[in-house]
Scaffold this motif. Structure first.
Motif, PDB file in Angstrom:
ATOM      1  N   ASP A 424       0.781  -1.059   0.100  1.00 59.22           N
ATOM      2  CA  ASP A 424       0.078  -0.066   0.008  1.00 59.22           C
ATOM      3  C   ASP A 424       0.892   1.319   0.060  1.00 59.22           C
ATOM      4  O   ASP A 424       1.720   1.426   1.023  1.00 59.22           O
ATOM      5  N   ARG A 426       0.267   4.302   0.400  1.00 60.71           N
ATOM      6  CA  ARG A 426      -0.290   5.312   1.262  1.00 60.71           C
ATOM      7  C   ARG A 426       0.459   5.192   2.636  1.00 60.71           C
ATOM      8  O   ARG A 426       0.830   6.135   3.436  1.00 60.71           O
ATOM      9  N   THR A 427       0.449   3.583   3.054  1.00 52.43           N
ATOM     10  CA  THR A 427       0.859   3.699   4.271  1.00 52.43           C
ATOM     11  C   THR A 427       2.282   2.928   4.295  1.00 52.43           C
ATOM     12  O   THR A 427       2.953   2.592   5.453  1.00 52.43           O
ATOM     13  N   GLU A 428       2.924   2.640   3.113  1.00 53.42           N
ATOM     14  CA  GLU A 428       4.143   1.891   2.935  1.00 53.42           C
ATOM     15  C   GLU A 428       4.151   0.403   3.716  1.00 53.42           C
ATOM     16  O   GLU A 428       5.112   0.020   3.913  1.00 53.42           O
TER      17      GLU A 428
END
Length: 554
Positions: A424, A426-428
């Motif tokens: 993801d 966005r959250t890594e």
């Protein structure tokens, strides 16, 4: 004789691999942004070049590259180096300068003052007189066909070439009496027909077209501040001056621009100039490698990013647009442009075995290796942005076999023994897709493709899966019982019309339309490793050891 540098590009690709990863070692993890490394094909003494010091290089009309070195002349056909010496009829000593005249003859100026002319078949040695033993530093042909020869102790000579059967070239000498210092660094012809000389004391002198006496070449902006090493005129007519300590000066339409270490040039001492086929001017320096000056920026090349020397003696261009870069101690470097960009352990690459390549919607390149994932920055020259590895606790397996980004921006990761993972941005965070991974034999993802929005196609050792992550719907299995050619899937491709093409070991190709699988009989057994569709709708199938097959009609 072949067009050697064009031919050579094929063999170079085979030698260094499809992404140009060469001489790599393992580096566990890095998050440091490193510079790009560029591929310079190197021709050196290890390949048969007579010496590491290359004074000049040029390409003839047959595609053969001639290389002037400290120990003599060599030719390079893209595969093999041939050395030429006195046994072939050449004058003795190193080849200090080269010229290809309008008749296609190669002139070689030697370190002890001799000159060799090659007419395409034979080499013939000449002198400019018994007492002329100064190195021939440069040669140029004037508009009237005469050859101007600069020397390192006897001024300049002008000759119309051999006359009769003698070995002495009839020539007129130009020295102090005609306005020239006896020690000359180089000579070049300006577009207006003037012959321009750089004297050892760092001054510029020129002889007008049809003239017989040298005058000072007055170019304001640098004289009195720095001494000149070299002069060059680019394709647009701008004159470039390379200086000792002041960098490079460009003079164009009454405007003077200085390039030095203060604004990005790699060194203040400039030895040579060249030009690429996009109009960028290359600057060879004494101790900083080469710099490319384009309209957008200055880009520097050194040992740190692929060049094989920091001392660049000459830069020329072949007819394919490749740059021939003569170095002082690293032989000849051939630069074929940004299509060869190398990343090694020095740049943060984790492992040399690269199995998967993908580009995300931000323009960042992802490489799946046997040591985890490497992500390149989308910034110009950005190099390695991040790594994702099992050692960091991010992956279940470092052996990455597939990478695909879906329409929601998730990067899907197929591993060799750790199942299917989702990254993801966005959250890594990386998470394991437990539902699908549990269905894979040995946890092995062998192929991966993005289908319609929200749809994944996943291959394994035990068949194909159509999967809708997050839908709550379990994966749909497709096996040999459903029409799949073989359960061991090695490649998947979705064409623009939405057809799914599946490559399997030994059994070849399966085509899936609207969920219906149908094996394609191509008349023989093979393993289909890759697919691509051309603009005529034909599917090309890469195989393991059996070349390329084509499926007509698409």
């Amino acid at each position: 004789m072949r067009n050697v540098l064009c031919d050579r590009s094929t063999s170079v690709m085979k030698a260094v691999g499809p992404i140009c990863f060469v001489a790599l070692t393992v580096l566990l993890t890095t998050t440091q942004v490193a510079a790009q490394r560029y591929f310079f094909e190197n021709v050196s003494v290890q390949h048969g070049l007579p010496a590491s010091k290359v004074y000049a290089a040029l390409q003839d009309e047959f595609g053969l590259v001639w290389i002037g070195t400290e120990a003599g002349l060599a030719s390079y056909d893209g595969n093999r180096i041939t050395n030429h010496g006195t046994q072939d009829g050449m004058a003795p000593n190193g080849a200090r300068s080269l010229l290809m005249d309008k008749d296609g003859r190669l002139w070689t100026g030697h370190l002890d003052g001799g000159i060799t002319i090659h007419d395409g078949n034979t080499f013939t040695a000449y002198t400019l007189g018994e007492d002329m033993h100064s190195a021939i530093t440069a040669m140029v042909q004037a508009d009237d066909g005469s050859i101007w020869i600069a020397t390192a102790g006897h001024g300049a000579f002008r000759t119309n070439g051999p006359q009769g059967s003698g070995t002495v070239l009839p020539a007129d000498r130009f020295d102090e009496e005609k306005g020239l210092q006896t020690v000359l660094l180089t000579v070049m012809k300006l577009k207006d027909g003037r012959i321009c000389f750089v004297e050892d004391r760092g001054t510029l002198r020129s002889i007008a077209k049809g003239g017989d006496h040298a005058e000072e070449l007055k170019i304001p902006g640098w004289q009195g501040l720095f001494e000149c090493n070299t002069v060059y005129q680019d394709a647009q007519g701008a004159i470039w001056i390379g200086t000792r300590g002041g960098g490079a000066f460009k003079f164009d339409k009454g405007t003077s621009t200085q390039y030095s270490p203060a604004n990005g040039l790699s060194s203040g001492t400039v030895i040579s100039f060249g030009e690429d086929d996009e109009g960028g001017v290359w600057v060879g320096t004494l101790d900083g490698g080469a710099s490319l000056i384009s309209k957008q920026r200055i880009r520097n090349f050194s040992k740190a990013n692929g060049l094989h020397s920091t001392f660049i003696r000459s830069i020329s261009r072949d007819r394919e647009g490749n740059l021939l870069i003569g170095t002082n101690d690293g032989g000849l470097d051939i630069f074929k442009g940004d299509r060869f960009v190398c990343f090694s352990a020095a740049d943060g690459l984790i492992d040399p075995q690269v199995w998967a390549v993908a580009e995300d919607d931000h323009g960042r390149a992802w490489f799946g290796t046997n040591g985890g994932i490497v992500v390149l920055s989308d910034k110009e020259g950005g190099g390695i942005l991040k790594t994702i590895t099992a050692q960091q606790g991010a992956l279940t397996d470092n052996f990455i076999r597939c990478l695909r980004e879906d329409d929601k921006g998730y990067m899907w990761i197929g591993t060799d023994h750790g199942g299917l993972l989702r990254y993801d941005p966005r959250t890594e965070k990386v998470t394991v897709d437990i539902e699908l991974s549990g269905s894979l034999a040995e946890g092995k993802v062998t192929a991966l493709e993005i289908g319609q929005p929200g749809e994944l196609w996943v291959g394994g050792l035990n068949g194909l899966r159509r999967y809708l992550p997050g839908s709550g719907t379990p994966p749909t299995f497709i096996t040999v019982d459903d029409g799949l050619a073989s359960n061991h899937v090695v490649s998947i491709y979705r064409d623009p019309a939405g057809t799914i093409w599946v490559g399997s070991t030994v059994k070849g190709v399966t085509r899936i339309d609207n969920g219906q699988a149908r094996p394609i009989d191509l008349g023989r057994s093979f393993t289909a490793t890759a697919f691509v569709q051309d603009d005529q709708g034909r599917i090309w199938v890469g195989t393991e050891g059996q070349g390329i097959n084509r499926v007509g009609g698409g």
